[in-house]
Design an enzyme around this catalytic site. Structure first.
Site, PDB file in Angstrom:
ATOM      1  N   SER A  58       0.831  -1.201   0.000  1.00 18.59           N
ATOM      2  CA  SER A  58       0.000   0.000   0.000  1.00 18.59           C
ATOM      3  C   SER A  58       0.876   1.267   0.000  1.00 18.59           C
ATOM      4  CB  SER A  58      -0.968  -0.051   1.189  1.00 18.59           C
ATOM      5  OG  SER A  58      -1.903   0.987   1.133  1.00 18.59           O
ATOM      6  N   LEU A  59       0.798   2.085   1.040  1.00 17.79           N
ATOM      7  CA  LEU A  59       1.660   3.266   1.151  1.00 17.79           C
ATOM      8  C   LEU A  59       3.125   2.865   1.007  1.00 17.79           C
ATOM      9  CD1 LEU A  59       2.298   6.260   2.022  1.00 17.79           C
ATOM     10  CD2 LEU A  59       2.305   5.382   4.372  1.00 17.79           C
TER      11      LEU A  59
END
Length: 128
Positions: A105-106
């Site tokens: 994700s991030l």
């Protein structure tokens, strides 16, 4: 799960004005895997997965504002800030050697941005 989760050692380093934290799952291997968690998570996210990399040294970073790492006093959450944190980790804690990076994700976004800017420091990239 019957597999033993390794005890990780919490360590710290400086990135600019921040003190950032990471979990070092140990290992003497020259193969280093740096794991970058997603938004609102922390380095412990990877504890069970780290146990599966017996022939690697596994490092899981608490990215800025997450886990045991400092929160920036202002709004220093730009992509360049995250990328510089990874650069500082690789340089100060891992001797500037190329590493494999796994990002979720991030962490995936930060991983591929780091790899694009510093390809000489990335031997492999896994984005999930």
């Amino acid at each position: 799960m019957t597999e033993h989760t390794p005890l990780a050692q919490r360590k710290y380093f400086k990135s600019g004005n921040l003190q950032l934290s990471y979990l070092d799952f140990g290992g003497d291997s020259r193969q280093v895997l740096v794991m970058l968690h997603g938004y609102m998570a922390n380095a412990r996210t990877f504890s069970e997965l780290a146990a599966r990399f017996k022939d690697w040294r596994v490092i899981a970073l608490d990215q800025r504002g997450h886990g045991w790492s400092d929160h920036p006093p202002g709004q220093e959450y730009a992509r360049e800030d995250y990328v510089m944190d990874i650069w500082n980790l690789v340089q100060s804690e891992l001797g500037g050697q190329p590493v494999t990076i796994l990002g979720h994700s991030l962490g995936g976004l930060n991983a591929y941005q780091f790899a694009a800017r510093y390809p000489e420091l990335v031997s492999s990239l896994i984005v999930e």
